[in-house]
Design an enzyme around this catalytic site. Structure first.
Site, PDB file in Angstrom:
ATOM      1  N   GLY A  93       0.820  -1.507   0.163  1.00 22.45           N
ATOM      2  CA  GLY A  93      -0.485  -0.039   0.011  1.00 22.45           C
ATOM      3  C   GLY A  93       0.485   1.306  -0.152  1.00 22.45           C
ATOM      4  O   GLY A  93       1.853   1.098   0.606  1.00 22.45           O
ATOM      5  N   THR A 150      -0.385   9.124   0.426  1.00 23.21           N
ATOM      6  CA  THR A 150       0.014  10.068   0.491  1.00 23.21           C
ATOM      7  C   THR A 150       0.927  10.827   1.796  1.00 23.21           C
ATOM      8  O   THR A 150       2.266  10.983   1.408  1.00 23.21           O
ATOM      9  CB  THR A 150      -0.813  12.102   0.795  1.00 23.21           C
ATOM     10  OG1 THR A 150      -2.509  10.887  -0.195  1.00 23.21           O
ATOM     11  CG2 THR A 150      -0.891  13.319   0.773  1.00 23.21           C
ATOM     12  N   SER A 207       3.600   4.252   3.465  1.00 23.68           N
ATOM     13  CA  SER A 207       3.932   3.590   2.645  1.00 23.68           C
ATOM     14  C   SER A 207       3.208   2.310   3.336  1.00 23.68           C
ATOM     15  O   SER A 207       4.313   2.283   4.556  1.00 23.68           O
ATOM     16  CB  SER A 207       4.955   2.947   2.082  1.00 23.68           C
ATOM     17  OG  SER A 207       5.080   4.163   0.559  1.00 23.68           O
ATOM     18  N   VAL A 208       2.798   1.184   3.352  1.00 21.55           N
ATOM     19  CA  VAL A 208       2.924   0.049   4.510  1.00 21.55           C
ATOM     20  C   VAL A 208       3.844  -1.319   3.661  1.00 21.55           C
ATOM     21  O   VAL A 208       3.457  -1.715   1.993  1.00 21.55           O
ATOM     22  CB  VAL A 208       1.408   0.095   4.130  1.00 21.55           C
ATOM     23  CG1 VAL A 208       1.361  -1.680   4.650  1.00 21.55           C
ATOM     24  CG2 VAL A 208       0.461   0.792   4.807  1.00 21.55           C
ATOM     25  N   LYS A 224       4.904  -0.043   8.277  1.00 25.38           N
ATOM     26  CA  LYS A 224       3.997   1.598   7.815  1.00 25.38           C
ATOM     27  C   LYS A 224       5.181   2.364   7.868  1.00 25.38           C
ATOM     28  O   LYS A 224       4.983   3.216   9.166  1.00 25.38           O
ATOM     29  CB  LYS A 224       2.540   1.988   8.715  1.00 25.38           C
ATOM     30  CG  LYS A 224       2.455   3.099   8.511  1.00 25.38           C
ATOM     31  CD  LYS A 224       1.166   4.128   8.606  1.00 25.38           C
ATOM     32  CE  LYS A 224       0.505   5.121   8.603  1.00 25.38           C
ATOM     33  NZ  LYS A 224      -1.308   5.398   9.143  1.00 25.38           N
ATOM     34  N   ASP A 274     -11.084   9.640   8.515  1.00 21.72           N
ATOM     35  CA  ASP A 274      -9.967   9.464   7.248  1.00 21.72           C
ATOM     36  C   ASP A 274     -11.391   8.012   7.382  1.00 21.72           C
ATOM     37  O   ASP A 274     -11.124   6.982   6.908  1.00 21.72           O
ATOM     38  CB  ASP A 274      -9.220   9.024   6.831  1.00 21.72           C
ATOM     39  CG  ASP A 274      -9.221   9.135   5.314  1.00 21.72           C
ATOM     40  OD1 ASP A 274      -9.521   9.000   4.448  1.00 21.72           O
ATOM     41  OD2 ASP A 274      -7.724   8.883   5.185  1.00 21.72           O
TER      42      ASP A 274
END
Length: 564
Positions: free
Chosen positions: A59, A62, A65-66, A84, A171
């Site tokens: 993943g 913005t 990143s995972v 993460k 979110d």
């Protein structure tokens, strides 16, 4: 009409070896990019190599990143871990607040927890349990109605958990609520945008809010003034405390030393007030540091100076109180626009007075399509109700089979799309309740949620099929959309060419249909109870003050036979 390029490669006659070569090349480029990212991560945070074996990049967003990694445990078996990696430019206080959300509220009730955290210089990596999950879009049209109930119930369990701690997620969306269909496991993730309520129990979120307010104040330090010479910039007026605070540079003034005779506070303040040039005013009393006057002349001039300064102080106090009163009046005008307004209030134009005002500052973080009306209209007082609106949009996608349901390029278009479903008059009334004035050129009636969802899902055989887009993508009823803003119509038409549409085929008449190999599960969809749409209506309440809470949603009749 020309066929979208996304569908030109679906026909076997159009395929050629070059297409396969291109796909292989793109795949190799992607893999090499992932490999390079993993190497850079291990180089930035070398201690990760001693604990984990990073397998893949799963993943990217913005702010982070995972990665998927495995940890070798002492028992001999491996455990999958999600790493993460936060971007190095993230604010330290924001990172600390996210970690506190995970440690305090996470680890239970479908909220992701925290296992480890690593830092090297400005690189931070958060290690969390890995939950294998399905893509929301892939399973949307194959979910049974019972699975939808379970999905929403577990989402409310997670929201109730974080809202109890005064956390506003900001979110909430399908990609941040992981779902393992086989194991029936759920996890609410990503607190990178989280904010605290006024009574939040997450202490660091209070500091995050204060930091944000300070940044907003600094952004508004200079504001434009519109006049006959155009747009000018000027500093914001100082507060009363700032105006009354003595400056250290005044101590260098001979005038102060000359006036100051005793130790009482009055004369000291008089001396400080003499050097008024520090505050931007002209001073005609500055003279040489060497005096040639007699003691009598000094005494006479001193008494005159004290009298003049006393009058100046009285005038200054009056000016300060006047400025303070003006500040209060401005705040009152801001909170009560119906009482103190300008000529353009309630019209479709903006006057020069309004253009000269500071921009209103309000949190706007979130994903387009899931943001509540109070976020779109920049309401400064935002609560956990914005998460419930986002949950309502997810529920709307599940009931209608369309995802994303809303897709807009800007806030006004997003608000127009909401009006298409909930009604323009209702939107205007709700906005008025939280201090906003919304104008709409045409009145758009609110739609019946059951009729809308059944029509979009294709359960209503009497309604003609929509040519605007395939199931799984947002579309509107043409009869309703013709009354909306032209921006909304433009966005709606553009959705037909979205890359996700390649999962569906279009017949000779131009209508969308499921491919034959699509495993759609119709179980329970022929008899959706009224309670489902009643809950949806309460979730999509335009007024945040009356919108249903997560705790109340769990007690709704829609979940009456589900264990708490």
């Amino acid at each position: 009409m020309e066929e979208p390029m996304a569908f030109s490669s679906l026909r076997g006659s159009d395929r050629c070896p070059a297409d396969d070569s291109l796909k292989k090349y793109e795949q190799s480029v992607k893999l090499s990019g992932i490999k390079r990212d993993i190497e850079e991560l291990c180089e930035a945070v070398p201690q990760l190599v001693n604990v984990f074996k990073i397998k893949d990049k799963i993943g990217e967003g913005t702010f982070s990143s995972v990665y998927l990694a495995t940890a070798q445990l002492q028992e001999g078996h491996e455990e999958k871990i999600a790493l993460k990696h936060l971007i190095p430019t993230s604010h330290p206080m924001r990172i600390a607040a996210e970690l506190q959300c995970l440690t305090v509220a996470g680890g239970q009730d479908n909220v992701m927890g925290l296992k480890y955290c690593f830092r090297k210089n400005d690189h931070v990596v958060i290690a969390m349990p890995y939950l294998e999950h399905e893509s929301f879009l892939d399973i949307l049209n194959s979910l049974s109605f019972q699975e939808v109930r379970e999905y929403m119930y577990n989402l409310f369990v997670a929201l109730k958990r974080i809202h109890q701690f005064g956390i506003v997620h900001r979110d909430v969306k399908p990609s941040n609520f992981l779902y393992n269909r086989r194991l029936k496991k759920y996890a609410l993730v990503d607190f990178g945008l989280a904010q605290g309520t006024r009574d939040t129990k997450i202490e660091l979120l209070k500091f995050v809010q204060s930091e944000a307010q300070q940044e907003d104040c600094s952004r508004n330090k200079y504001h434009g003034v519109v006049g006959h010479k155009g747009l000018l910039s000027r500093p914001a007026p100082k507060t009363v405390d700032q105006q009354c605070t003595p400056k250290t540079s005044v101590k260098r003034s001979y005038t102060q030393v000359h006036i100051k005779q005793g130790k009482d506070g009055k004369e000291r303040s008089v001396g400080l007030s003499v050097q008024r040039s520090v505050f931007g005013e002209r001073n005609f009393n500055i003279h040489s540091s060497i005096s040639h006057e007699s003691p009598a002349e000094k005494l006479i001039k001193q008494s005159k100076t004290v009298d003049i300064i006393s009058r100046k102080l009285a005038t200054k106090k009056t000016a300060i109180s006047t400025k303070a009163m003006n500040s209060v009046m401005r705040e009152t005008a801001r909170s009560c626009p119906a009482v103190l307004t300008c000529d353009c209030y309630g019209s479709d134009r903006v006057c020069s007075v309004c253009l000269s005002r500071r921009q209103q500052v309000a949190p706007r973080a979130g994903t387009p399509g899931f943001r509540a009306p109070e976020v779109l209209t920049k309401c400064p007082d935002q609560t956990t109700a914005i998460d419930m609106w986002s949950a309502g949009v997810i529920f709307l996608s599940l009931l209608s089979g369309r995802y994303p349901f809303y897709k807009a390029s800007d806030d006004l278009t997003a608000l127009a799309q909401i009006m298409t479903i909930r009604g323009s008059r209702e939107t205007i009334q709700a906005a008025k309740a939280f201090g906003k004035s919304v104008l709409c050129s045409k009145e758009v009636p609110a739609q019946d949620l059951r009729a809308l969802c059944e029509r979009l899902r294709g359960l209503d055989s009497t309604t003609p099929r929509s040519a605007s887009g395939p199931p799984g993508n947002a579309s509107y009823d043409p009869a309703a959309s013709k009354n909306t803003d032209h921006k909304a119509s433009r966005v709606q038409a553009a959705q037909a060419q979205h890359s996700e549409d390649s999962l569906y085929k279009r017949d000779n008449d131009g209508y969308w249909s499921h491919p034959k190999d699509c495993t759609s599960n119709s179980e329970g969809w022929d008899s959706v109870p009224d309670e489902a749409y009643d809950l949806l209506d309460k979730l999509l309440d335009l007024n945040p003050a009356s919108r249903i809470t997560a705790e109340a949603a769990l007690l709704h009749a829609f979940f009456k036979d589900m264990c708490s």
